[in-house]
Every structure is written in C-alpha cells, then in structure tokens.
Scaffold this motif. Structure first.
Motif, PDB file in Angstrom:
ATOM      1  N   SER A  88       0.891  -1.322   0.022  1.00  9.00           N
ATOM      2  CA  SER A  88      -0.009   0.050   0.090  1.00  9.00           C
ATOM      3  C   SER A  88       0.867   1.493  -0.030  1.00  9.00           C
ATOM      4  O   SER A  88       0.321   2.424  -0.347  1.00  9.00           O
ATOM      5  N   GLY A  89       2.078   1.415   0.124  1.00 10.05           N
ATOM      6  CA  GLY A  89       2.988   2.091   0.306  1.00 10.05           C
ATOM      7  C   GLY A  89       3.184   2.763   1.847  1.00 10.05           C
ATOM      8  O   GLY A  89       4.022   3.708   1.989  1.00 10.05           O
ATOM      9  N   PHE A  90       2.427   2.146   2.581  1.00  9.54           N
ATOM     10  CA  PHE A  90       2.737   2.609   3.975  1.00  9.54           C
ATOM     11  C   PHE A  90       3.915   2.491   4.827  1.00  9.54           C
ATOM     12  O   PHE A  90       4.534   3.275   5.492  1.00  9.54           O
ATOM     13  N   MET A  91       4.638   1.268   4.398  1.00  9.58           N
ATOM     14  CA  MET A  91       5.838   1.241   5.226  1.00  9.58           C
ATOM     15  C   MET A  91       6.892   2.236   4.535  1.00  9.58           C
ATOM     16  O   MET A  91       8.026   2.681   5.132  1.00  9.58           O
ATOM     17  N   ALA A  92       6.844   2.314   3.175  1.00  9.92           N
ATOM     18  CA  ALA A  92       7.666   3.306   2.422  1.00  9.92           C
ATOM     19  C   ALA A  92       7.634   4.689   3.006  1.00  9.92           C
ATOM     20  O   ALA A  92       8.340   5.431   3.410  1.00  9.92           O
ATOM     21  N   ALA A  93       6.165   5.110   3.545  1.00 11.01           N
ATOM     22  CA  ALA A  93       6.001   6.535   4.369  1.00 11.01           C
ATOM     23  C   ALA A  93       6.743   6.479   5.527  1.00 11.01           C
ATOM     24  O   ALA A  93       7.437   7.565   5.785  1.00 11.01           O
ATOM     25  N   LEU A  94       6.660   5.429   6.158  1.00  9.51           N
ATOM     26  CA  LEU A  94       7.456   5.539   7.474  1.00  9.51           C
ATOM     27  C   LEU A  94       8.841   5.730   7.105  1.00  9.51           C
ATOM     28  O   LEU A  94       9.495   6.378   7.765  1.00  9.51           O
ATOM     29  N   ALA A 112       1.690  -0.737  -7.268  1.00  6.28           N
ATOM     30  CA  ALA A 112       2.795   0.063  -7.663  1.00  6.28           C
ATOM     31  C   ALA A 112       2.119   1.613  -7.815  1.00  6.28           C
ATOM     32  O   ALA A 112       2.891   2.607  -7.144  1.00  6.28           O
ATOM     33  N   GLU A 113       1.198   1.529  -8.730  1.00  5.27           N
ATOM     34  CA  GLU A 113       0.466   2.777  -9.022  1.00  5.27           C
ATOM     35  C   GLU A 113      -0.101   3.408  -7.729  1.00  5.27           C
ATOM     36  O   GLU A 113       0.110   4.418  -7.450  1.00  5.27           O
ATOM     37  N   SER A 114      -0.972   2.514  -7.057  1.00  3.26           N
ATOM     38  CA  SER A 114      -1.662   3.251  -5.757  1.00  3.26           C
ATOM     39  C   SER A 114      -0.721   3.605  -4.799  1.00  3.26           C
ATOM     40  O   SER A 114      -1.165   4.471  -4.041  1.00  3.26           O
ATOM     41  N   ALA A 115       0.287   2.746  -4.571  1.00  6.38           N
ATOM     42  CA  ALA A 115       1.239   3.022  -3.495  1.00  6.38           C
ATOM     43  C   ALA A 115       2.009   4.369  -3.885  1.00  6.38           C
ATOM     44  O   ALA A 115       2.097   5.036  -2.806  1.00  6.38           O
ATOM     45  N   GLN A 116       2.227   4.733  -5.010  1.00  2.97           N
ATOM     46  CA  GLN A 116       2.969   6.113  -5.345  1.00  2.97           C
ATOM     47  C   GLN A 116       2.103   7.131  -5.012  1.00  2.97           C
ATOM     48  O   GLN A 116       2.246   8.122  -4.442  1.00  2.97           O
ATOM     49  N   GLN A 117       0.849   6.790  -5.576  1.00  7.20           N
ATOM     50  CA  GLN A 117      -0.198   7.892  -5.289  1.00  7.20           C
ATOM     51  C   GLN A 117      -0.469   8.132  -3.591  1.00  7.20           C
ATOM     52  O   GLN A 117      -0.638   9.215  -3.409  1.00  7.20           O
ATOM     53  N   HIS A 118      -0.607   7.104  -3.022  1.00  3.15           N
ATOM     54  CA  HIS A 118      -0.700   7.430  -1.509  1.00  3.15           C
ATOM     55  C   HIS A 118       0.287   7.948  -0.858  1.00  3.15           C
ATOM     56  O   HIS A 118       0.227   8.898   0.072  1.00  3.15           O
ATOM     57  N   VAL A 129       8.129   4.438  -5.839  1.00  4.20           N
ATOM     58  CA  VAL A 129       7.821   3.071  -6.178  1.00  4.20           C
ATOM     59  C   VAL A 129       8.186   2.634  -7.506  1.00  4.20           C
ATOM     60  O   VAL A 129       7.775   3.601  -8.647  1.00  4.20           O
ATOM     61  N   ARG A 130       8.813   1.516  -7.779  1.00  7.09           N
ATOM     62  CA  ARG A 130       9.033   1.032  -9.185  1.00  7.09           C
ATOM     63  C   ARG A 130       8.543  -0.326  -9.442  1.00  7.09           C
ATOM     64  O   ARG A 130       8.551  -1.161  -8.376  1.00  7.09           O
TER      65      ARG A 130
END
Length: 216
Positions: A88-94, A112-118, A129-130
């Motif tokens: 979801s991108g949450f860990m990347a945000a942290l 990948a697309e939704s994680a980058q959007q988040h 995100v790649r």
C-alpha cells in the motif's frame, strides 16, 4: 469512527507491549495516517492487529510488525533505503520520514501505482515506487538499509551484496508456521552477522518461495 482514538489504542495496546519503546517510532506511527493507505473496504480495520488484504492477493504487515522492524533498523536521515514489496506504500511512508530516500519495489502494477499515489497524497516526496519483480532483478546501486515487507524462505545473498559496509537488512524468514524476523548487518565483503529478533508469521513475498535468481 474515531480514527485518532483507534490510532492511540493501536500504539498503546499493540505496539508498546511488543517492546516498541523508541519514542521517535511511536511519534511517527501517531503522525502517519495508516487509514489513508488501507483499501476503502478495510479502512475501519486499519488499526487492528492483523494483516490487511490488498489487491492482487497481497497484504499489509500487521502494525506491530511494521513498528518492530522500523525500530530495529534505526534508519537515519542520511541513509538510502530499498524496500521489497511496496504494497500500500505505508511502510515506505514510514521509512521516508526517517531516511534520505526510499526506493520501493512492487511486482504488481496496480499496487505500484496506488502506493505511489498514496505517498504523494501523504506528502512523502522522497519515496519512489518502481514496478519490478525483485525476485528476478534489482535496481543498480548499494543501500544502507534493505527491508522486506513480507516473508522469504531465506535471505537472498544477492540482497546482502547490495548492502553498503555496515548496512542492515530486516526480513521475516522461514516457513509457516515457524517464521522469525531477523536483522542482518553486513560487516565485510562476504561477512555478515544475523540476529534473531522475534517470532512471527507474514505472507510470502511473491517469487520468494525459494532462493530467487537475480539478473544484473
């Protein structure tokens, strides 16, 4: 739903009892809005002690596991981080709040697309995100920190080789029902030290059921 109360309860009832006592980590978990990274159908469950289902059959790690991994890695502001499994991108945000830059790899284009959007919506501009199958290839370069947001049968040597000297890697290793989070520190060209952190179970990262074969 009172998200702020739910967030407080998550931190006090799930995360602190799991020996996450680093105040910077606790503050970060209070600031980054986990509910904004959860699929709409599961938003009310964003703070529960469970893995949250994601599209393409993937899932978010349980909050206490994310917190422990973040604490054990001790990411610093000058460090470059590679994450395997953006979800979801949450860990990347942290991680982005702790590091100089985060590159997160995700095999599923939709995720990948939704994680980058988040990440953009959360204002995390130093995480990228790649869409890439990390079990077969890796981006060039070396990293200070590598974190696997899912489990693997064993830590691939190819990932260890991408750590800078003194670099750290966190992963959940093993097979159901016996998995263990491990922290690996690279101490030399072909030398590393592994410390067992805690027992847990996490969904397998796609492609990592066996030792992956990377191309460079």
């Amino acid at each position: 739903m009172d998200f702020e109360q739910a967030r407080f309860n998550m931190i006090e009832q799930q995360i602190r009892p799991w020996d996450v006592l680093d105040q910077d980590v606790l503050n970060l978990l209070g600031a980054v809005k986990r509910e904004d990274f959860v699929p709409a159908a599961y938003r009310a469950m964003a703070f529960t002690d469970m893995e949250i289902p994601l599209p393409s059959g993937e899932s978010m790690l349980a909050p206490k596991v994310e917190a422990r991994l973040l604490q054990e890695l001790g990411v610093r502001k000058h460090e470059w981080v590679l994450e395997i499994g953006a979800g979801s991108g949450f860990m990347a945000a942290l991680l982005g709040h702790c590091a100089a830059h985060v590159m997160s790899l995700e095999i599923h284009p939709e995720l990948a697309e939704s994680a980058q959007q988040h990440l953009r919506q959360a204002g995390v501009m130093n995480a990228t995100v790649r869409c890439m199958d990390a079990s077969k290839e890796l981006p060039p370069g070396e990293f200070d920190v590598i974190v696997l947001s899912g489990s693997v049968a064993q830590i691939p040597q190819a990932l260890v080789d991408r750590l800078k000297p003194g670099g750290r890697l966190c992963a959940v290793v093993g097979d159901t029902p016996m998995m263990r989070a491990q922290l690996l520190t690279r101490s030399g060209e072909r030398q590393s030290r592994v410390v067992d952190l805690f027992d847990t179970v996490a969904a397998r990262l796609h492609g990592f059921a066996e030792t992956p074969r990377f191309r460079f």
